[in-house]
Design an enzyme around this catalytic site. Structure first.
Site, PDB file in Angstrom:
ATOM      1  N   ALA A 215      10.297  19.934  49.581  1.00  0.00           N
ATOM      2  CA  ALA A 215      11.554  20.153  48.848  1.00  0.00           C
ATOM      3  C   ALA A 215      11.275  20.221  47.358  1.00  0.00           C
ATOM      4  CB  ALA A 215      12.525  19.028  49.158  1.00  0.00           C
ATOM      5  N   ASN A 216      12.302  20.288  46.549  1.00  0.00           N
ATOM      6  CA  ASN A 216      12.130  20.246  45.092  1.00  0.00           C
ATOM      7  C   ASN A 216      13.287  19.481  44.465  1.00  0.00           C
ATOM      8  OD1 ASN A 216      14.328  22.187  44.394  1.00  0.00           O
ATOM      9  ND2 ASN A 216      13.050  23.534  45.651  1.00  0.00           N
ATOM     10  N   ARG A 217      13.276  19.355  43.145  1.00  0.00           N
ATOM     11  CA  ARG A 217      14.203  18.456  42.469  1.00  0.00           C
ATOM     12  C   ARG A 217      15.571  19.062  42.161  1.00  0.00           C
ATOM     13  NH1 ARG A 217      11.367  14.032  40.973  1.00  0.00           N
ATOM     14  NH2 ARG A 217       9.139  14.352  40.683  1.00  0.00           N
ATOM     15  N   ALA A 281      16.976  26.904  44.027  1.00  0.00           N
ATOM     16  CA  ALA A 281      15.533  26.729  43.826  1.00  0.00           C
ATOM     17  C   ALA A 281      14.893  26.859  45.209  1.00  0.00           C
ATOM     18  CB  ALA A 281      15.250  25.363  43.211  1.00  0.00           C
TER      19      ALA A 281
END
Ligand code: CTP
Length: 407
Positions: A215-217, A281
């Site tokens: 995942a990402n932020r 994102a």
């Protein structure tokens, strides 16, 4: 003294009918007044069995209207004056009885008479036992009121006052009713009325095995704010969101996804559209062979190698699609050479505009509430000062409106 807020100068006639949810109407009065509205309360006789006129009057700082044949009020035909001297009528809670009277044009008390006499918009917030709400007679009455032009909010699903019962029948929460009132009384121009928009937002989660993912932020804050601003400008918005903890923006069609491929499919499904704003994102890669069982560690063995494969580029797919929206906007999250990288992206992805932001950790943009962006177009760069993500959304929507509706 009324406060200044989104509802300053507005008069809301609040009809409280007899249901246990009437206690929430006290909070509704407070919330409306906080936003500057004047609240004129009308209570049915049954409502006074649940909450007192004293509490309602004190919170509203107004006289509470109870009787149709009130000697003081009816000198100047008070029920007609009440029905006219307001911007909106809200019925909260609306009982099966009052909904039935409204749908059939009956008027045998002050509340039902005012409802028959008003030409203002009417917002109904039903509250009743789920079995009553699903009764065909109540459904018929509610459908008739919709045909007649009334607006509804709720009921929502949840626990009932009756022990152990749950289902659709709870009155909508006061803040949601307030938001609906704001929408109904919003007479700002709708430059994007009749336009369809697709927005992607949030991160994607790419599974490694049943319990782990890449995942990402991204929090989804900027994408959700843009979807909300587009809806406020009158657009018909489909918001395709990866996993986020944000509430769904009001007035948008939500499609919730996890993986990039699901997000791509949802975006293609939402075509045709006039506007696409790709804020998500999206993970650039997914795990090549997702394990169907949890990967276990074995003592002494090397950690597993993760073979990755590239995800579809949703922005690029939409930007080069035969049904390409008139305006395609991408975001560029960069940590270095922000504008140069963004300009390269503009051409590569087939976008009309790229909103570039510096997401270096020290900027605090990812997960934060503020943003500093540059708008990159084929003919130049516009650098915006640091502002709230909601303001970035407003300004971007103004830009979209200008581009779609040139003077
Ligand atoms: N985007 C997308 N699908 C992807 C990757 C990105 O739709 N698979 C969109 C994002 O929503 C954003 C824009 O493309 O609008 C830019 O994303 P970014 O990750 O910054 O660009 P990349 O193409 O991945 O380029 P790089 O990794 O080289 O920065």
């Amino acid at each position: 003294m009324a406060k200044t807020g989104a509802l300053t100068g507005k008069r809301v006639l609040l009809i409280i009918a007899g249901g246990i949810a009437a206690y929430k109407s006290l909070d509704l009065i407070r919330r409306l007044r906080e936003r500057g509205a004047r609240v004129i309360p009308v209570m049915t006789r049954a409502a006074t069995e649940f909450i007192t006129p004293l509490a309602v009057g004190a919170l509203a700082a107004e006289k509470v209207h109870l009787e149709l044949f009130d000697r003081d009020d009816e000198i100047d035909v008070g029920h007609i004056r009440l029905a006219r001297d307001c911007d909106l009528v809200v019925v909260a809670p609306a009982t099966a009885d009052l909904i039935g009277k409204m749908a059939n044009g009956l008027a045998n008390d002050l509340a039902s008479t005012v409802l028959l006499a008003t030409e203002r918009p009417v917002l109904i917030a039903p509250a009743m036992n789920p079995t009553m709400w699903s009764n065909p007679a109540v459904s018929r009455n509610a459908s008739q009121l919709l045909i007649d032009g009334a607006h509804f909010i709720g009921p929502v699903s949840g626990e009932m006052a009756e022990k152990g019962e749950a289902g659709v029948g709870r009155m909508a929460e006061p803040l949601d009713i307030v938001a609906e009132i704001e929408t109904l009384l919003d007479n700002r121009p709708k430059p994007l009325a009749g336009r369809r928009a697709i927005v992607t937002s949030g991160p994607t989660h790419e599974p490694i095995d049943p319990v782990r993912y890449i995942a990402n932020r991204s929090s989804g804050a900027q994408g959700h704010a843009i979807a909300a601003a587009l809806a406020n400008a009158g657009a018909d918005v489909t918001l395709i969101s990866g996993p986020v903890t944000l509430p769904d923006p009001r007035g948008v069609k939500m499609v919730k996804v996890e993986r990039a491929v699901e997000m791509r499919d949802a975006a293609l499904n939402a075509l045709p559209a006039d506007i696409a704003v790709m804020v998500a994102a999206v993970a650039d890669w997914r795990v090549d062979a997702e394990a169907s069982e949890k990967i276990k560690k074995s003592p002494g063995e090397a950690p597993p190698a993760l073979a990755l494969t590239e995800n579809p580029d949703i922005l690029k797919t939409i930007g080069h699609h035969e049904k390409r929206p008139k305006l395609v906007i991408g975001f560029a999250a960069e940590t270095n050479d922000v504008e140069d990288n963004a300009r390269a992206k503009l051409a590569r992805k087939g976008a009309d505009l790229i909103v570039a932001n510096d997401v270096s950790p020290e900027t605090g943009i990812m997960g934060g509430s503020r943003n500093t962006v540059s708008i990159i177009a084929a003919d130049g760069v516009d650098r915006w000062p640091e502002m709230d993500k909601a303001e970035v959304a407003e300004r971007l929507v103004a830009l979209i409106s200008e581009r779609l509706n040139p003077l």
